[in-house]
Design an enzyme around this catalytic site. Structure first.
Site, PDB file in Angstrom:
ATOM      1  N   SER A 149       0.815  -1.289  -0.061  1.00  0.00           N
ATOM      2  CA  SER A 149      -0.038   0.058   0.094  1.00  0.00           C
ATOM      3  C   SER A 149       0.922   1.326  -0.037  1.00  0.00           C
ATOM      4  O   SER A 149       2.010   1.298   0.512  1.00  0.00           O
ATOM      5  CB  SER A 149      -0.929  -0.110   1.209  1.00  0.00           C
ATOM      6  N   TYR A 170      -1.063  -0.189  10.496  1.00  0.00           N
ATOM      7  CA  TYR A 170      -1.135  -0.461   9.161  1.00  0.00           C
ATOM      8  C   TYR A 170      -0.109  -0.039   8.245  1.00  0.00           C
ATOM      9  O   TYR A 170       0.802  -1.072   7.656  1.00  0.00           O
ATOM     10  CB  TYR A 170      -2.602  -0.015   8.698  1.00  0.00           C
ATOM     11  N   LYS A 174       2.799  -2.497   6.343  1.00  0.00           N
ATOM     12  CA  LYS A 174       2.689  -2.350   4.658  1.00  0.00           C
ATOM     13  C   LYS A 174       4.368  -1.765   4.314  1.00  0.00           C
ATOM     14  O   LYS A 174       5.052  -2.370   3.168  1.00  0.00           O
ATOM     15  CB  LYS A 174       2.041  -1.441   4.165  1.00  0.00           C
TER      16      LYS A 174
END
Length: 316
Positions: A149, A170, A174
């Site tokens: 991402s 998150y 990533k």
């Protein structure tokens, strides 16, 4: 010297984790349209069964395997079942992921949120690499596609959709996925194999269940802190964008799946769409590093500079 890689996907076998919905389901369908045999894997049994039946209804040879990517033995079983059913594996998409569930500043994040994010988004990829790469190496060809991402792969989003600080969990995971894939690429190159590594940046705004991962949170990662804010929903995120004057247009999941098929065919490491405004973050980050400057490239989820603001949670 790297060996030539496979070009014709017809008759090859693809394994896709997180395959019950979203990007994973779209990739499975796209692979099937290329004449591939498809193994969908997901921890959610009922959506997985529905996704598998939808593929077979289109004439795609597919099976579904309930898989918990946080458990290596479960991923090993996935590999064994794929081989038992189809005799080979040629494309492995480590796509399963969990989204933002934490709130507040990062020192306030629930440790259970960190463990869940790391176990799914990072260890899940590691488990996929460890279980499947030896199979691909024995065949002498194949592709590993790891879903990343821009949020973390480029730089962390600093302020989130609800106005407070964005989750640190998150993007950290990533960023790890990108590093893992770069390392995998180098290690494969050193062996002279035809097995290739790719990193997928879906790009844009995606209508997937990852926005509401909390709905399927496993008991083993149950929160240990009481929430102060409501759980995030896609509808609330879209409302936030619209109220800020930003019209939300979802990137078709089929477009992301097309990126993967095209990237495999062209042996492209960076599976990304055309240049986008988010690319500016990459340039600004590189400039900041070279100038030994401040991280002035950090933005909020709306793409605006994410400096100090009264909207930040904790300043309200």
């Amino acid at each position: 010297m790297t060996m030539p890689t496979m070009k014709d996907l017809r008759g090859a076998v693809a394994v896709v984790t997180g395959g019950a919905g979203g990007i994973g389901r779209a990739m499975g369908r796209r692979f099937g349209q290329e004449g591939m045999k498809v193994v969908l894997a997901d921890v959610l049994a009922e959506p997985l069964d529905e996704a598998t039946r939808a593929l077979t209804a289109e004439g795609i040879e597919a099976i579904g395997v309930v898989t918990d990517v946080t458990d290596y033995s479960s991923v090993e079983s996935l590999a064994e079942q794929a081989l038992d059913r189809f005799g080979a594996v040629h494309v492995v998409c480590n796509n399963a992921g969990t989204g933002a569930v934490s709130e507040g500043y990062m020192w306030e994040h629930d440790l259970a949120d960190w463990r869940w994010g790391i176990d799914v988004n990072v260890l899940g990829v590691i488990h996929g690499i460890k279980a499947f790469v030896p199979i691909l190496l024995d065949q002498g060809e194949g592709h590993v596609v790891n879903t990343c991402s821009g949020n973390g792969g480029f730089a962390p989003i600093a302020r989130g959709a609800m106005g407070g600080p964005a989750t640190a969990v998150y993007p950290m995971t990533k960023a790890a996925v990108l590093c893992l894939t770069e390392s995998l690429y180098t290690h494969l190159e050193m062996t002279g194999t035809g097995v290739r590594a790719h990193v997928l940046f879906p790009g844009g705004f995606l209508n997937t269940g990852i926005w509401e991962s909390w709905r399927h949170r496993p008991d083993q990662y149950a929160p240990t802190q009481e929430r102060r804010t409501p759980d995030q929903t896609l509808a609330r995120v879209v409302d936030r964008f619209e109220s800020a004057g930003v019209h939300v247009e979802f990137t078709p999941l089929e477009t992301v799946a097309d990126l993967v098929v095209e990237g495999i065919g062209k042996d492209t490491f960076w599976m990304m769409g055309p240049p986008a405004p988010s690319d500016e973050v990459v340039s600004k980050k590189a400039a900041s590093i070279l100038a030994r400057g401040e991280p002035d490239y950090l933005v909020d989820v709306l793409g605006k500079h994410a400096g100090r603001s009264a909207d930040n949670e904790g300043e309200k």
